[in-house]
Design a protein around this motif. Structure first.
Motif, PDB file in Angstrom:
ATOM      1  N   TYR A   1     -29.449 -23.677  30.395  1.00 20.53           N
ATOM      2  CA  TYR A   1     -28.189 -24.210  29.882  1.00 20.53           C
ATOM      3  C   TYR A   1     -28.216 -25.739  29.858  1.00 20.53           C
ATOM      4  O   TYR A   1     -27.846 -26.366  28.851  1.00 20.53           O
ATOM      5  CB  TYR A   1     -27.023 -23.713  30.734  1.00 20.53           C
ATOM      6  N   LEU A   2     -28.646 -26.354  30.950  1.00 15.97           N
ATOM      7  CA  LEU A   2     -28.669 -27.814  31.011  1.00 15.97           C
ATOM      8  C   LEU A   2     -29.646 -28.407  30.002  1.00 15.97           C
ATOM      9  O   LEU A   2     -29.390 -29.477  29.433  1.00 15.97           O
ATOM     10  CB  LEU A   2     -29.017 -28.269  32.430  1.00 15.97           C
TER      11      LEU A   2
ATOM     12  N   ILE B   1     -12.012 -26.864  33.923  1.00 13.12           N
ATOM     13  CA  ILE B   1     -12.437 -25.463  34.042  1.00 13.12           C
ATOM     14  C   ILE B   1     -13.005 -25.222  35.435  1.00 13.12           C
ATOM     15  O   ILE B   1     -12.684 -24.241  36.112  1.00 13.12           O
ATOM     16  CB  ILE B   1     -13.495 -25.108  32.979  1.00 13.12           C
ATOM     17  N   ALA B   2     -13.876 -26.137  35.885  1.00  6.08           N
ATOM     18  CA  ALA B   2     -14.532 -25.986  37.188  1.00  6.08           C
ATOM     19  C   ALA B   2     -13.527 -25.945  38.328  1.00  6.08           C
ATOM     20  O   ALA B   2     -13.720 -25.212  39.315  1.00  6.08           O
ATOM     21  CB  ALA B   2     -15.533 -27.125  37.398  1.00  6.08           C
ATOM     22  N   LEU B   3     -12.454 -26.713  38.204  1.00 13.30           N
ATOM     23  CA  LEU B   3     -11.485 -26.819  39.295  1.00 13.30           C
ATOM     24  C   LEU B   3     -10.275 -25.891  39.116  1.00 13.30           C
ATOM     25  O   LEU B   3      -9.377 -25.880  39.950  1.00 13.30           O
ATOM     26  CB  LEU B   3     -11.002 -28.270  39.404  1.00 13.30           C
TER      27      LEU B   3
ATOM     28  N   LEU C   1     -18.319 -18.857  31.822  1.00 12.65           N
ATOM     29  CA  LEU C   1     -17.592 -20.103  31.575  1.00 12.65           C
ATOM     30  C   LEU C   1     -17.541 -20.955  32.839  1.00 12.65           C
ATOM     31  O   LEU C   1     -17.762 -22.182  32.791  1.00 12.65           O
ATOM     32  CB  LEU C   1     -16.183 -19.760  31.089  1.00 12.65           C
ATOM     33  N   ILE C   2     -17.275 -20.331  33.977  1.00 10.36           N
ATOM     34  CA  ILE C   2     -17.195 -21.060  35.252  1.00 10.36           C
ATOM     35  C   ILE C   2     -18.567 -21.600  35.656  1.00 10.36           C
ATOM     36  O   ILE C   2     -18.703 -22.769  36.063  1.00 10.36           O
ATOM     37  CB  ILE C   2     -16.624 -20.149  36.359  1.00 10.36           C
ATOM     38  N   ASP C   3     -19.603 -20.761  35.537  1.00  6.78           N
ATOM     39  CA  ASP C   3     -20.960 -21.215  35.854  1.00  6.78           C
ATOM     40  C   ASP C   3     -21.335 -22.431  35.019  1.00  6.78           C
ATOM     41  O   ASP C   3     -21.872 -23.423  35.527  1.00  6.78           O
ATOM     42  CB  ASP C   3     -21.969 -20.086  35.618  1.00  6.78           C
TER      43      ASP C   3
ATOM     44  N   ARG D   1     -24.337 -24.499  36.000  1.00 12.08           N
ATOM     45  CA  ARG D   1     -25.207 -23.457  36.551  1.00 12.08           C
ATOM     46  C   ARG D   1     -25.609 -22.455  35.464  1.00 12.08           C
ATOM     47  O   ARG D   1     -24.857 -22.193  34.535  1.00 12.08           O
ATOM     48  CB  ARG D   1     -24.498 -22.722  37.694  1.00 12.08           C
ATOM     49  N   GLU D   2     -26.803 -21.885  35.609  1.00  8.21           N
ATOM     50  CA  GLU D   2     -27.286 -20.830  34.706  1.00  8.21           C
ATOM     51  C   GLU D   2     -28.272 -19.965  35.477  1.00  8.21           C
ATOM     52  O   GLU D   2     -29.270 -20.472  35.996  1.00  8.21           O
ATOM     53  CB  GLU D   2     -27.975 -21.432  33.474  1.00  8.21           C
ATOM     54  N   THR D   3     -27.981 -18.671  35.552  1.00  9.88           N
ATOM     55  CA  THR D   3     -28.834 -17.773  36.355  1.00  9.88           C
ATOM     56  C   THR D   3     -29.984 -17.186  35.567  1.00  9.88           C
ATOM     57  O   THR D   3     -30.981 -16.748  36.150  1.00  9.88           O
ATOM     58  CB  THR D   3     -27.982 -16.622  36.927  1.00  9.88           C
TER      59      THR D   3
END
Length: 422
Positions: A154-155, A214-216, A233-235, A240-242
């Protein structure tokens, strides 16, 4: 300690337009060029515009009439086969540096690479390796590229889409920490991968306009709004990306389908639409036969002209038994068309999907079928397919393909709905 992974996402800048510039001996970064079919109307959508056109504020998928009259530019007719040839050549360049097991082809002009285990070999960091590959592409083909480097997939994508565009060397680099510090308050949210206008509107209703918000935000509220999609969306809001490259390579879809769609060259009447659906059904049956697959249901989607204001028609019909025989599938497609399509409204887009495709070996005959007759029809279809492979798709055609409004003969010379070119 677990090694932090390094991913690179490389995008070929304005790929189709860059290829056309290179073919003309012109610099893609300074030449005003548009890829569009001059034989269509001014309402036709440009497949690509060169980087210099984008620098003037011209969007990549604009319509020809939207280009300001005071801008002089070259209009190039699409040549899809030429673009595929360049893409293959560039993929071979990637293979000089990275094994195919660590490359995921995202589109004709974009790839992801897990470069983690190659950095010590080349004695470079990920940014340096990305730059080396980009320079090789430019030197070998003339095509300019941009790259994103990230500690997850993702990054890497966000570094490409947002950071690289502002960088002099067209390379962006992000980890979770720099992502939060640089992009948490970035607007618009649609710049972020997988966030569309619909999601933005729903978030705006509750006052959320940035990734930081979104994060908070209250996760329960987000799950109530988006269901399981809230997790992604939160990740992504936290950077973050799994999913890893290994996950992509190991993935096998549980349900398979094949589809065919087209935008019609003009408004089509009800009866003409039937012809198009029959042609598309026949083309998809050839694909089934070629891949030795069968289907047990088909889905039809028909869109009307925008000015009609009428909602698209959509429906699915099951087949008596899984099959690849064009006659049977074509008949069911026409039944479905009659069932869902409005006979008074002109149509402009048609999409046909064969669902639950599976290997032919799993095909079971229904009680109304003669196995001998089925095999006879299948042998005939295979003979036709063999002729097409040897002499071209238009070597054998049905009578309907010569009717007014038929599109198969022309589309057989196209790739992805556009001219294949020289």
């Amino acid at each position: 300690m677990k090694k932090e992974r390094q991913y690179v996402c490389i995008d070929l800048k304005s790929f189709y337009a860059s290829v056309e510039c290179v073919e003309r001996g012109l610099d893609p970064m300074t030449t005003n060029l548009v890829v569009a079919d001059a034989e269509r109307t001014e309402k036709t959508i440009c497949l690509a515009v060169s980087p210099s056109m984008k620098a003037r504020g011209i969007p990549g998928r604009c319509r020809v009439f939207e280009i300001p009259k005071d801008i002089r530019y070259i209009m190039a007719t699409p040549r899809m086969q030429r673009y595929i040839d360049y893409s293959v050549k560039i993929y071979d360049i990637y293979l000089r540096y990275i094994s195919k097991e660590d490359i995921h082809v995202y589109s004709i002009d974009e790839v992801f690479m897990d470069v983690t285990d190659y950095l010590s070999l080349y004695r470079m960091n990920a940014r340096e390796l990305a730059a080396k590959i980009m320079n090789d592409i430019r030197a070998s083909t003339g095509i300019p590229a941009a790259a994103g480097v990230g500690t997850n997939l993702y990054l890497a994508k966000i570094a490409l889409d947002i950071i690289a565009k502002r960088s002099k060397d067209f390379i962006g680099v992000l980890d979770e920490e720099s992502y939060c510090s640089l992009l948490w308050r970035h607007r618009p949210l649609t710049d972020f991968w997988r966030i569309g206008e619909g999601t933005v509107r729903r978030l705006a209703r509750v006052g959320i306009t940035t990734m930081e918000q979104i994060a908070l935000a209250d996760e329960r509220a987000l799950y109530k709004m988006f269901g399981v999609d809230a997790e992604l969306l939160i990740d992504h809001a936290w950077g973050r990306e799994t999913v890893t490259m290994a996950d992509i390579k190991a993935y096998r879809p549980k349900v398979h389908s094949i589809s065919n769609g087209q935008v019609l060259p003009r408004d089509y009447g009800y009866e003409e639409g039937i012809l198009i659906v029959k042609e598309m059904a026949d083309v998809l049956c050839q694909e089934l036969l070629e891949k030795r697959l069968v289907t047990d249901s088909i889905t039809l989607h028909v869109s009307y002209m925008g000015y009609s204001g009428k909602k698209s028609a959509h429906g699915t019909i099951g087949l008596p038994a899984a099959t690849d025989l064009s006659g049977r599938i074509m008949e069911s497609a026409v039944v479905l068309y009659h069932r869902i399509v409005d006979g008074q409204t002109p149509i402009r887009r048609v999409s046909l999907t064969y669902n639950h495709v599976e290997p032919e070996m799993y095909c079971q005959y229904d009680i109304f079928s003669s196995p001998a007759q089925v095999e006879k029809e299948r042998r005939l279809q295979r003979a036709v397919l063999d002729i097409k492979h040897r002499f071209g798709k238009n070597a054998v055609l049905r009578g309907m393909d010569f009717e007014d409004g038929a599109t198969t003969r022309e589309r057989n010379h196209q790739i992805g709905g556009h001219r294949s070119g020289a």
